[in-house]
Design a protein around this motif. Structure first.
Motif, short mmCIF file in Angstrom:
data_model
loop_
_atom_site.label_atom_id
_atom_site.label_comp_id
_atom_site.label_asym_id
_atom_site.label_seq_id
_atom_site.Cartn_x
_atom_site.Cartn_y
_atom_site.Cartn_z
N GLY B 151 0.94 -1.16 -0.09
CA GLY B 151 0.01 0.02 0.16
C GLY B 151 0.92 1.22 0.04
O GLY B 151 0.77 2.04 -0.71
N SER B 152 1.88 1.17 0.87
CA SER B 152 2.83 2.47 1.00
C SER B 152 3.55 2.68 -0.20
O SER B 152 4.06 3.65 -0.56
CB SER B 152 3.58 2.65 2.39
OG SER B 152 4.40 1.61 2.47
N VAL B 153 4.02 1.59 -0.63
CA VAL B 153 4.80 1.74 -1.90
C VAL B 153 3.99 2.05 -3.09
O VAL B 153 4.71 2.96 -3.74
CB VAL B 153 5.34 0.00 -2.47
CG1 VAL B 153 6.00 0.33 -3.73
CG2 VAL B 153 6.19 -0.57 -1.30
N ALA B 154 2.83 1.74 -3.13
CA ALA B 154 1.80 2.30 -4.38
C ALA B 154 1.72 3.65 -4.22
O ALA B 154 1.91 4.42 -4.96
CB ALA B 154 0.53 1.46 -4.41
N HIS B 155 1.48 4.11 -2.67
CA HIS B 155 1.39 5.57 -2.67
C HIS B 155 2.54 6.21 -3.05
O HIS B 155 2.54 7.14 -3.79
CB HIS B 155 1.14 5.61 -1.01
CG HIS B 155 0.80 7.14 -0.69
ND1 HIS B 155 1.67 8.14 -0.39
CD2 HIS B 155 -0.38 7.80 -0.63
CE1 HIS B 155 1.16 9.16 -0.39
NE2 HIS B 155 0.02 9.17 -0.21
N GLU B 156 3.77 5.71 -2.65
CA GLU B 156 5.06 6.30 -2.89
C GLU B 156 5.24 6.33 -4.24
O GLU B 156 5.75 7.61 -5.00
CB GLU B 156 6.19 5.57 -2.18
CG GLU B 156 7.56 6.12 -2.64
CD GLU B 156 8.05 7.13 -1.53
OE1 GLU B 156 8.79 7.72 -1.90
OE2 GLU B 156 7.22 7.36 -0.61
N VAL B 157 4.73 5.61 -5.05
CA VAL B 157 5.31 5.25 -6.59
C VAL B 157 4.10 6.14 -7.52
O VAL B 157 4.40 7.05 -8.18
CB VAL B 157 5.10 3.98 -7.16
CG1 VAL B 157 5.17 3.68 -8.61
CG2 VAL B 157 6.44 3.30 -6.53
N PHE B 158 2.87 6.19 -7.13
CA PHE B 158 1.95 6.83 -7.96
C PHE B 158 1.62 8.20 -7.51
O PHE B 158 1.15 8.86 -8.24
CB PHE B 158 0.60 5.94 -7.91
CG PHE B 158 0.74 4.84 -8.53
CD1 PHE B 158 0.94 4.62 -10.10
CD2 PHE B 158 0.95 3.27 -8.09
CE1 PHE B 158 1.03 3.46 -10.73
CE2 PHE B 158 1.02 2.27 -8.71
CZ PHE B 158 1.01 2.37 -10.02
N LEU B 159 1.74 8.55 -6.32
CA LEU B 159 1.68 9.73 -5.90
C LEU B 159 2.98 10.67 -5.74
O LEU B 159 2.95 11.78 -4.99
CB LEU B 159 0.93 9.98 -4.62
CG LEU B 159 -0.51 9.30 -4.85
CD1 LEU B 159 -1.45 9.06 -3.43
CD2 LEU B 159 -1.35 10.17 -5.79
N GLY B 160 3.91 10.24 -6.24
CA GLY B 160 5.33 10.78 -6.18
C GLY B 160 5.11 12.16 -7.29
O GLY B 160 4.18 12.09 -8.12
#
Ligand SMILES: Nc1ncnc2c1ncn2[C@@H]1O[C@H](COP(=O)(O)O)[C@@H](O)[C@H]1O
Ligand SMILES: Nc1ncnc2c1ncn2[C@@H]1O[C@H](COP(=O)(O)O)[C@@H](O)[C@H]1O
Ligand SMILES: Nc1ncnc2c1ncn2[C@@H]1O[C@H](COP(=O)(O)O)[C@@H](O)[C@H]1O
Ligand code: NA
Ligand code: NA
Ligand code: NA
Lengths: 100, 314, 314, 314, 100, 100
Positions: B151-160
């Motif tokens: 979840g937090s990886v996806a957040h980091e990646v897609f909301l960078g």
């Protein structure tokens, strides 16, 4: 004026860690923190803040001695091996102890 | 004739190597990269509005596969030939499977000044190529462990910052169309190359600082930093040709394949694979591959693309 | 067709709500607002040079009265219906009696892309509307107490960044005239909407942060943040019509009336009425009224103005 | 008709003297000065490509001699009439023997809006004038002592921001030529005067802060800050005429001679002659000479140049 | 080297207060101060310096203990109720005591 | 958690000195330093960081007491007469003493 002793914990580390660190501090019962942008040099070389990847932050937390030790221990365990980071503590006097 | 934006990169690199006091304030660098990202997105969005989305699906899938493949190929090379730790090899592989927006911008400027057309949906492919390598990198470093907080990886990646501005630009360009954007053209389109020049000046300064780490980490990184983009460009050229892209489009896809990320991937790896040494991947991606691509690579990839199209036709 | 600058606001707001890492450096935000303020002032100044000043006096007085009236009307509503403390009610009332330059800029862009003309001295009215509500707010909070240091209040208000740049722009535009300004047009006029787009992107990010306070301070603020601008716009439309303004000018005056300050007034209240909670006024002005005006309000106020002029004529 | 960029300077100075809260972020000021320096260099480089380098050699040598002469003349005046310490006199002399890029830019804008041509290699002379006075200043303060670390002085001087950007611009302009630069014109040429306006706004604010030191350090500095540029402009006019420069070129050379450095020289003196009080030289160069040149000097120097050419011909 | 003890007073508060605070410090006999831009979190919520209204400053004053107490008391009385602000003090060693 | 005492040396001075100062610190055996941008006021007047010439930096060095004294003495001798500069020291607790 009544004054009381607390601990000032200062952390200097990579700017990339700001989000995670702030969540850690909340979790570890810091009532607040202050952050300034910084640059510097240490074991991991020069970090001159020329761009995101080489920027540092300097974080201060005022809290009681146990909280400071708990935070320091936790950060040291989690981050010391992999991140540019230093930590130090000093005794300070505050006026409204209930805040910290 | 050499493009002046390249000369700004050279100026920055030389000033940096001579230890000049020249420095761009961080805010100026961020301003330049924000405008570039939005501008690339807007251009892509305008053109997306013109063609049916369905046609693009095969290309989009192919490009995701390309990102996965390049990082999976780079990993064993780094691990066994380069003798890097698992984490370092995974992290460097992720950088090379992903893309560099700065390199893309230089390729666009290169083709533009030679009036070579290319498919207008390239910014979309750029966005798509940015992400898969990051996921591969994390899995290579950690395995498919339960502990990874996806979840937090996806957040980091897609909301960078990068993805949000690129996709936001695509969305605004698509929604407003070319006429709607006329009023903001002077900032986002007319100034594009001037702002790219300032950006490259700063990139030159940053690149020069990698020289030290390179000296320390030896010749393998240098060889990898040149060999890998050449190999990736071959794969990219083949894929562009196979997908039926134009000469310009093929050259861009080859450039994307050849480029190595130095913004999105370092940030993601720092959080998700912290035990990887960021100095290694930045020294290779910024210190070798970026200048190689910008100074020599792009003309080579263009020639490759011309050659592929001629060869195929003949 | 929706104006792309609005889409930048939406992009910022969505990115903020999704907790993206997108952030504009403070210097970029300040750069954008400096250029916008100067640009608005310059445009007003150019036109001021064209018409005798005396003609404007009635409008100027009327607009000062409007600012006073709107804050005096808002105060009892906030105090009794909203049950705010005296200081909070006075502070929020001052925000709504004053104006938002960002909203003004969006209205100008809206009319511009529809080629609807409006009186060129509007920036002057903008400046005039900014100030009186602040004084009303202080008096409402403190009474006409001897302790208020009006000297330093006046300094704070008239020498704040916003007023100095707006009035400075008006003065330079007036002194240099349209021909004189030709050489600085590319920055201040051609880039206007591009820079407005960046400004709104940041405004979107800031707006999104107000969401939390809104949740805490409940539905009254939301209702007030929509109801008050609608009411003010009615008053503004009536005044514009009564003063004989064009359709475009009336729409602008209605927008000014409807807009709530989030720069000059917060700064002044923080110093002069420190016991007022700044979170409340910013949550309403930025979290509700600004997006409402930008997304829905301006078209409504334009329609109101058209309707007033048609109705009056018919 | 007064140039609007001058009005921006006046706006900044007035705002500063009234203690307004207006402030440009340091990053914006740096952005403006980076773009101006590059832009001036680029323009010079374009023209350099058009003429054989050999022709310029006599002018280049003459200009170096001018820089040496002006600081050698200023020194005894400051030491004996002004009763400054040796270090202070040397440092102020170095400021006045060198040049101010901001003043140069205003002179270019002044001639441009009057469509008066001038020799295109002026930026090269600008660079050449910047350096020798610094060396003179150090020698005057220290003598030719063995202790002076000339290596690090040279590094400080030649690799400072100003020289690197100016020379870098000249080199890029020369290498890319006018056609090559077309794509970056919108930023570096079209926006030139708008960015100069922002730069002068900030210069006005900084200038206003010198008022205090001036009051303290008395009337000699004021007299020197006006008298020295007038004298230097006479020498510059004579030299321009003697070198066969056009009217415009002579006016520029006079302006260069008259201008006093407030960027490169202060930085160099701070490191190399630390015992000199920087407040004195900045009060004179920024607080008196810069506004004098910008508001009154440049028209005077232009008139001087016209007069010299008419006189000589007649 | 002779060294002497002084007090370091650190104040973290809203950037909007900078002008007033600086006048207060002058009035209260501080011989100097140092300011850095900051962001942070405390009782009054997150202040992330995204724009003017949410920016903090971090002010340091080196002075003798009485001056520090006087400043702290005065600031606490004037600002604590209405502004985001913390104050703390610590003992430091200085080299040129006449400066502070 | 074992903790150890070190000295925190803080220097506030002109930004123009950053390059030289950093070389001095290396030469005087500091293992690292942290720099933040600052503004302020002192004997040499207001330095408001409006532009390069009036900007300050705030430098922190964590080291042992002798190194701190050596650095302080050296800087004081080299720079105090000609530059805006203050220096102060305090005792702090660190966790990984070998780093400093
Ligand atoms: N001895 C020191 N004194 C002050 N700051 C230090 C010191 N060592 C390290 N730092 C700071 O902490 C950051 C990380 O340190 P390191 O992990 O040693 O590279 C550096 O970039 C400096 O900003
Ligand atoms: N416990 C703390 N430690 C460090 N800084 C704090 C702490 N509490 C508050 N602050 C800082 O002081 C500012 C104002 O605090 P407050 O008045 O509690 O909101 C915050 O925005 C933080 O920057
Ligand atoms: N008493 C003080 N407390 C905190 N900072 C100071 C003090 N005195 C001087 N400073 C800082 O040190 C810089 C140089 O000081 P000075 O050499 O006294 O002008 C000032 O610009 C301030 O930033
Ligand atoms: Na790649
Ligand atoms: Na209003
Ligand atoms: Na001169």
């Amino acid at each position: 004026m009544h004054s009381h002793t607390r601990t000032l914990l200062t952390i200097v580390t990579e700017a990339a860690l700001e989000g995670t660190l702030v969540r850690d501090l909340d979790r570890l019962h810091a009532h607040g923190y202050t952050i300034t942008d910084a640059r510097g040099k240490g074991n991991r070389g020069v970090r001159d803040a020329g761009w995101e990847a080489s920027a540092n932050i300097r974080v201060e937390v005022v809290c009681d001695a146990e909280t400071a030790e708990a935070i320091a221990a936790s950060l040291q365990e989690q981050y010391y091996d992999d991140y540019a980071m230093i930590l130090f503590m000093s005794d300070i006097t505050v006026l409204r102890p209930q805040k910290f | 004739m050499i493009d002046p934006v390249i000369l700004f990169f050279v100026l920055g690199a030389v000033a940096g190597l001579l230890r000049s006091e020249l420095r761009l304030p961080a805010a100026v660098y961020e301003f330049a990269s924000i405008v570039l990202l939005l501008s690339i997105g807007l251009k892509g969005g305008i053109e997306l509005a013109r063609q049916p989305f369905g046609n693009l699906l095969p290309q989009m899938l192919a490009v995701v596969a390309l990102g996965l493949a390049l990082s999976l190929i780079a990993f064993p090379v780094l691990r066994h030939l380069g003798r890097f730790t698992r984490a370092d090899a995974a992290s460097i592989a992720a950088h090379y499977g992903s893309v560099s927006v700065g390199t893309y911008a230089v390729a666009v400027a290169y083709l533009g000044s030679r009036q070579i057309a290319f498919e207008a949906h390239m910014p979309l492919l750029l966005v798509l190529l940015e992400v898969p390598a990051i996921l591969v990198g994390i899995v290579l470093a950690r395995g498919l462990s339960r502990e990874t907080r996806w979840g937090s990886v996806a957040h980091e990646v897609f909301l960078g910052k990068g993805i949000v501005l690129l996709l936001g630009g695509v969305f605004i360009g698509w929604a407003a169309g070319p006429d709607g954007l006329a009023s903001i053209e002077p900032l986002f389109f007319d100034l594009f190359k001037g702002i790219l020049a300032l950006f490259l000046l700063e990139m030159g300064l940053i690149t020069a600082k990698q020289a030290g780490s390179l000296r320390r980490h030896g010749p393998f990184l240098v060889a990898f930093g040149i060999g890998m983009p050449l190999f990736s460009a071959l794969v990219g050229t083949w894929l562009g040709w196979a997908l039926g892209l134009s000469i310009g489009g093929t050259a861009i896809l080859a450039t994307l394949a050849a480029s190595a990320s130095y913004i999105a991937v370092p940030a993601a790896m720092r959080i998700s694979v912290p035990e990887a040494n960021p100095t290694l991947s930045l020294a290779a991606a910024l210190g070798i591959t970026f200048p190689f691509n910008v100074l020599l690579g792009i003309p080579i990839y263009h020639a490759l693309s011309v050659w592929a199209h001629t060869f195929a036709r003949g």
